[in-house]
Design a protein around this motif. Structure first.
Motif, PDB file in Angstrom:
ATOM      1  N   ARG C  47       0.839  -1.210   0.000  1.00 45.28           N
ATOM      2  CA  ARG C  47       0.000   0.000   0.000  1.00 45.28           C
ATOM      3  C   ARG C  47       0.873   1.260   0.000  1.00 45.28           C
ATOM      4  O   ARG C  47       0.462   2.290  -0.540  1.00 45.28           O
ATOM      5  CB  ARG C  47      -0.955  -0.001   1.196  1.00 45.28           C
ATOM      6  N   ASN C  50       2.002   2.206  -3.718  1.00 46.45           N
ATOM      7  CA  ASN C  50       1.183   3.052  -4.603  1.00 46.45           C
ATOM      8  C   ASN C  50       0.508   4.176  -3.823  1.00 46.45           C
ATOM      9  O   ASN C  50      -0.508   4.710  -4.216  1.00 46.45           O
ATOM     10  CB  ASN C  50       0.223   2.228  -5.456  1.00 46.45           C
ATOM     11  N   LEU C  52      -1.140   4.555  -1.148  1.00 52.36           N
ATOM     12  CA  LEU C  52      -2.373   4.501  -0.351  1.00 52.36           C
ATOM     13  C   LEU C  52      -2.035   4.783   1.109  1.00 52.36           C
ATOM     14  O   LEU C  52      -2.855   5.261   1.871  1.00 52.36           O
ATOM     15  CB  LEU C  52      -3.061   3.142  -0.486  1.00 52.36           C
ATOM     16  N   GLN C  75      -2.558  10.930  -7.596  1.00 52.87           N
ATOM     17  CA  GLN C  75      -3.387  10.326  -8.642  1.00 52.87           C
ATOM     18  C   GLN C  75      -2.555   9.951  -9.858  1.00 52.87           C
ATOM     19  O   GLN C  75      -2.729   8.900 -10.457  1.00 52.87           O
ATOM     20  CB  GLN C  75      -4.474  11.298  -9.074  1.00 52.87           C
ATOM     21  N   ARG C  78      -0.529   6.831  -8.982  1.00 53.23           N
ATOM     22  CA  ARG C  78      -1.329   5.609  -8.860  1.00 53.23           C
ATOM     23  C   ARG C  78      -1.755   5.083 -10.219  1.00 53.23           C
ATOM     24  O   ARG C  78      -2.007   3.903 -10.387  1.00 53.23           O
ATOM     25  CB  ARG C  78      -2.562   5.877  -7.998  1.00 53.23           C
ATOM     26  N   GLN C  79      -1.871   6.001 -11.187  1.00 56.21           N
ATOM     27  CA  GLN C  79      -2.261   5.540 -12.514  1.00 56.21           C
ATOM     28  C   GLN C  79      -1.161   4.686 -13.144  1.00 56.21           C
ATOM     29  O   GLN C  79      -1.402   3.935 -14.069  1.00 56.21           O
ATOM     30  CB  GLN C  79      -2.567   6.740 -13.409  1.00 56.21           C
ATOM     31  N   ILE C  83      -2.912  -1.857  -8.377  1.00 54.82           N
ATOM     32  CA  ILE C  83      -2.930  -2.774  -7.240  1.00 54.82           C
ATOM     33  C   ILE C  83      -4.223  -3.581  -7.261  1.00 54.82           C
ATOM     34  O   ILE C  83      -5.273  -3.077  -7.664  1.00 54.82           O
ATOM     35  CB  ILE C  83      -2.765  -2.013  -5.898  1.00 54.82           C
ATOM     36  N   PHE C  85      -6.559  -6.153  -4.754  1.00 50.09           N
ATOM     37  CA  PHE C  85      -6.683  -6.474  -3.336  1.00 50.09           C
ATOM     38  C   PHE C  85      -7.194  -7.890  -3.109  1.00 50.09           C
ATOM     39  O   PHE C  85      -7.818  -8.501  -3.971  1.00 50.09           O
ATOM     40  CB  PHE C  85      -7.656  -5.494  -2.665  1.00 50.09           C
ATOM     41  N   ASN C  89     -12.799  -5.918  -4.188  1.00 49.83           N
ATOM     42  CA  ASN C  89     -13.230  -4.519  -4.154  1.00 49.83           C
ATOM     43  C   ASN C  89     -13.763  -4.015  -5.477  1.00 49.83           C
ATOM     44  O   ASN C  89     -13.526  -2.877  -5.861  1.00 49.83           O
ATOM     45  CB  ASN C  89     -12.094  -3.601  -3.699  1.00 49.83           C
ATOM     46  N   LEU C  90     -14.494  -4.869  -6.196  1.00 52.75           N
ATOM     47  CA  LEU C  90     -15.195  -4.361  -7.377  1.00 52.75           C
ATOM     48  C   LEU C  90     -16.294  -3.434  -6.895  1.00 52.75           C
ATOM     49  O   LEU C  90     -16.751  -3.529  -5.758  1.00 52.75           O
ATOM     50  CB  LEU C  90     -15.795  -5.523  -8.176  1.00 52.75           C
ATOM     51  N   ALA C 103     -12.176   4.203 -14.529  1.00 52.42           N
ATOM     52  CA  ALA C 103     -10.956   4.983 -14.291  1.00 52.42           C
ATOM     53  C   ALA C 103     -10.346   5.531 -15.585  1.00 52.42           C
ATOM     54  O   ALA C 103     -10.034   6.723 -15.655  1.00 52.42           O
ATOM     55  CB  ALA C 103      -9.948   4.144 -13.527  1.00 52.42           C
ATOM     56  N   ARG C 151      -9.329  -4.549 -14.413  1.00 60.44           N
ATOM     57  CA  ARG C 151      -9.593  -3.158 -14.086  1.00 60.44           C
ATOM     58  C   ARG C 151      -8.277  -2.403 -13.859  1.00 60.44           C
ATOM     59  O   ARG C 151      -8.114  -1.276 -14.313  1.00 60.44           O
ATOM     60  CB  ARG C 151     -10.468  -3.099 -12.828  1.00 60.44           C
ATOM     61  N   ALA C 152      -7.347  -3.056 -13.140  1.00 58.08           N
ATOM     62  CA  ALA C 152      -6.065  -2.396 -12.878  1.00 58.08           C
ATOM     63  C   ALA C 152      -5.250  -2.283 -14.171  1.00 58.08           C
ATOM     64  O   ALA C 152      -4.631  -1.256 -14.430  1.00 58.08           O
ATOM     65  CB  ALA C 152      -5.289  -3.175 -11.824  1.00 58.08           C
ATOM     66  N   MET C 155      -5.626   0.608 -16.896  1.00 59.42           N
ATOM     67  CA  MET C 155      -4.943   1.894 -16.732  1.00 59.42           C
ATOM     68  C   MET C 155      -3.539   1.859 -17.323  1.00 59.42           C
ATOM     69  O   MET C 155      -2.791   2.810 -17.211  1.00 59.42           O
ATOM     70  CB  MET C 155      -4.862   2.272 -15.250  1.00 59.42           C
TER      71      MET C 155
END
Lengths: 270, 277, 242
Positions: C47, C50, C52, C75, C78-79, C83, C85, C89-90, C103, C151-152, C155
């Motif tokens: 964490r 990136n 967090l 931001q 992080r792009q 990451i 999890f 966490n969808l 995103a 999803r990750a 980006m």
């Protein structure tokens, strides 16, 4: 053919239905036969349940109720918007915006702490008394504002609880993708939060529908006031009962619906 | 001759009064019919207003209704010490169940519909309805004429019998606003939310002179214009055995001019207020 | 070319020290596995990478530039570092496609139509083309986790971090997610994994780091760590999990 267990389950179910029906009938019968035995019943019946007066006043009362509905209709969306804005104020995390946060907290504390009718009086008579000219001093405007201010404080708290109920891992996931805090709120947190608090807000709006009647204190002749006029005209309380019936026609289905949503949501979550 | 005869009538009257009042004490028409034996309980509003009751203190006997109440009590055989005061709203007076008063007076208008639920005495005052407004409204051209009144924004206290009169006689262009009591009506006038309001004349004159800085009583309705000329009566529970006794006392007060002199003492001259055309 | 270097990272939560002087280098295309007991600081370290979590001390260099300096736009960074999890966490109110598109649409300001082909391509690549329009609660845990990976990836990050991404899965669903990691490794993605899957680490990792009480106690190629651990704590840990 039923198995022994199925047959037994069926018998138990039938018996409990029978008992429920019998006890309900008995309870109603008890009220129906016992209340009229009370010595004051004829007098109460005459002044609260007077059919003649009920029929005579009901149409006008229903007409007056339309004013309640209208006030409700223009207040409700404004309450939802203002409530959301206040909730967002309370959620800002940047220290530079701390005043907003403080404002949100004071706003909700103060407005939830004062009886609605007082706010209606203070704003409804007080603000126009500053010397506003017509139509800007209208009791409709300022009375509605009083309701909007009060109810948005409650609704803000509901929204806030919804926002807080969205797990922090959702924010973390959104932020880890590089979304800005405002996008995170707008696309990830709020849609979930708002959905969760729909039933709680429904209950708020049912309460609002009733509290609209408080505007009558500062002039508008809505159903409660109209009933009051009839009451003093006929020296009879039946118009109030009629007004109550009108409110129930709206609020009972709405309440049932809110409860239905609430239990549906609970089932989904478990 | 004339002088002599009127004198003799007066003596007879006084004699009659004296003899009857002593008789009342022993056996008055009210005996055994009051809430408490030997005591007359009278209700009024909380607060009660000028000029009906002065300083919200009916015990002092000052103000038109307070004075009428004591005169009625005396004629029913109760001296000042045997009169007790209480307060009861209109709602409390019309609701079913026991009451805490023998009679209640606070400008209750006698109407047919109300008579179905409660008893009223014969009237003790006939009130003309009057229009209270403020100087700026008058300066803008409001006149005591129905046509001019129609265009005003109206208010009234919701409990008055003036509400139906407002709707039927004046028929305002905009829906009138109604309030809980006279104070709220005045508050709305001060906030310029309404132009004018309907009150009984004495109340209108008091509010216009004392409560509003720029109040004007624009006009009064002639009795024949009011649908039922507003007459105030003492309110009693339906079928109250006291009613005859109360009526007798009031009738006697009317006949011998006592009522008129009480009125002259406590209520202003109202003839200066123009009649509404 | 992506290279991540951690230099002397310190991080505490109040009194509790979770990273004390961590140094780690992840070279381009490498897969680095962090192993260790729960609470040893693996997740926190990821964490921190990136942003967090904010580090208390040290430097995090991405291709030589310190990304941990205060005042930088987190931001932006992080792009570049994705990451995934443990608990997927969808976003439950969006379908798989919307989850993935959100995103890039917001941060790269690209339209749905423009994004659609390349995102569909991603779903195809990881065998989920027929699941794009399903909502998270209509997907199995393994499928959800794969959507989270997609999803990750959407980006286009330079580095991917994986935080025990198979721990919440039923055993029969672990394999499909590990396959995704294999595939990414083959494609040359630079990755850091916190994991309990020792056999997977043994098979694929370029480097294994054993974390204990906020420190990297031992690191090296998997053969060395798994067959010949030097530290007694490493030996004890491996004995307990293997």
């Amino acid at each position: 053919m039923l198995t022994i267990r199925q047959a037994h389950a069926k018998r138990v179910k039938q018996r409990s239905i029978t008992i429920a029906v019998i006890s309900t009938i008995a309870a109603i019968a008890l009220v129906y036969f016992l209340v009229p035995l009370a010595p004051g019943w004829p007098a109460v019946k005459k002044s609260f349940f007077n059919a003649e007066i009920f029929i005579k006043t009901f149409p006008t009362l229903l007409d007056a109720f339309m004013l309640d509905v209208m006030i409700f209709l223009w207040c409700a969306p404004l309450i939802a918007i203002l409530g959301l804005i206040i909730a967002l104020c309370r959620d800002v995390r940047s220290p530079a915006l701390y005043p907003l946060r403080l404002f949100g907290a004071i706003y909700t504390d103060v407005l939830r702490g004062i009886p609605v009718v007082l706010i209606v009086y203070l704003i409804g008579f007080g603000v126009p008394g500053l010397g506003l000219s017509r139509p800007w001093n209208s009791p409709y405007i300022w009375g509605s504002l009083a309701l909007i201010l009060t109810y948005s404080a409650y609704v803000a708290e509901i929204f806030r609880s919804g926002i807080e109920s969205v797990h922090s891992s959702q924010r973390a996931a959104a932020e880890s993708l590089g979304l800005s805090p405002s996008d995170t709120m707008r696309f990830v947190v709020l849609p979930q939060a708002i959905r969760r608090v729909v039933p709680a807000n429904m209950n708020m709006f049912i309460a609002l529908q009733k509290d609209v009647a408080l505007l009558s204190f500062i002039g508008p002749v809505e159903v409660l006031r109209q009933a009051g006029v009839y009451k003093s005209l006929y020296a009879n309380f039946t118009p109030y009962v009629a007004a109550a019936v009108i409110f129930l026609i709206i609020t009972i289905p709405a309440t049932r619906f809110a409860d239905h949503l609430m239990s549906k949501q609970q089932r989904e979550r478990s | 001759m004339l002088l002599k005869s009127s004198l003799s009538i007066a003596t007879v009257c006084v004699g009659l009064l004296l003899s009857t009042s002593s008789a009342f004490a022993a056996d008055s028409c009210a005996t055994g019919k009051t809430l408490k034996d030997g005591v007359l309980t009278i209700a009024t509003g909380n607060p009660s207003y000028f000029p009906w009751v002065l300083d919200n203190d009916p015990k002092a006997g000052k103000g038109f209704e307070a004075a009428v109440a004591y005169e009625v009590a005396t004629r029913m055989g109760f001296d000042k010490d045997n009169v007790e005061w209480t307060t009861a709203s209109f709602d409390a007076s019309i609701q079913p169940g026991e009451k805490n008063f023998d009679f209640n007076l606070q400008q209750f208008s006698i109407t047919e519909d109300r008579e179905k639920v409660v008893d009223f005495s014969v009237p003790y005052y006939s009130a003309a309805m009057a229009v209270l407004t403020r100087k700026p409204i008058q300066e803008k051209g409001a006149k005591p004429e129905l046509e001019s009144l129609k265009g005003l924004l109206w208010g009234a206290s919701s409990a008055t019998t003036g509400v139906p009169m407002l709707n039927k006689l004046i028929k305002p262009d905009d829906k009138p606003l109604l309030y809980n009591d006279n104070n709220d009506v005045v508050a709305a006038m001060k906030a310029n939310q309404i132009d004018a309001a309907l009150f009984d004349l004495p109340t209108a004159m008091y509010l216009g002179a004392v409560v509003l800085d720029d109040g004007v009583v624009l006009g009064q309705f002639p009795a024949d214009r009011s649908e039922n000329p507003d007459q105030f009566g003492l309110l009693m529970t339906e079928g109250n055995p006291l009613k005859n006794c109360v009526d007798e006392a009031l009738e006697a007060m009317k006949e011998d001019g006592t009522l008129a002199s009480i009125e002259a003492e406590w209520l202003q001259q109202t003839t200066s207020v123009p009649l509404i055309k | 070319m992506s290279k991540l270097e951690l230099i002397n990272i310190h991080k505490s939560f109040g009194e509790r020290k979770v990273c004390s002087g961590i140094n780690l280098t992840v070279n381009d295309g490498e897969m680095v596995c962090l192993i260790g007991a729960s609470g040893s600081g693996k997740s926190t370290l990821l964490r921190c990478m990136n942003l967090l979590e904010e580090i208390d001390e040290g430097e995090i260099l991405l291709n030589g530039e310190d990304i941990s300096l205060p005042g930088l736009d987190p931001q932006q960074i992080r792009q570049q570092i994705g990451i995934v999890f443990q608990s997927y966490n969808l976003f439950p109110h969006m379908n798989a496609l919307e989850n993935v598109m959100l995103a890039p649409r917001r941060t790269h300001k690209r339209s749905k139509d423009e994004l659609r082909p390349e995102i569909e391509e991603l779903f195809k690549r990881f065998g989920l083309a027929d699941r794009m329009l399903n909502y998270p609660d209509q997907l199995s845990g393994g499928q959800q986790q794969r959507v989270a990976v997609i999803r990750a990836l959407a980006m286009k990050p330079k580095i991917m971090l994986f935080d025990e991404i198979t721990s919440a899965l039923d055993p029969e669903l672990v394999a499909e997610v590990l396959d995704v990691l294999r595939q990414l490794h083959r494609e040359g993605m630079t990755m850091v994994l916190a994991t309990h899957e020792m056999s997977f680490a043994k098979e694929l990792a370029d480097k294994v780091c054993f974390l204990d009480a906020g420190e990297i106690l031992e690191e090296g190629p998997p053969e060395a760590i798994f067959s010949n651990p030097k530290q007694t704590r490493t030996q004890a840990f491996l004995k307990s999990v293997l």
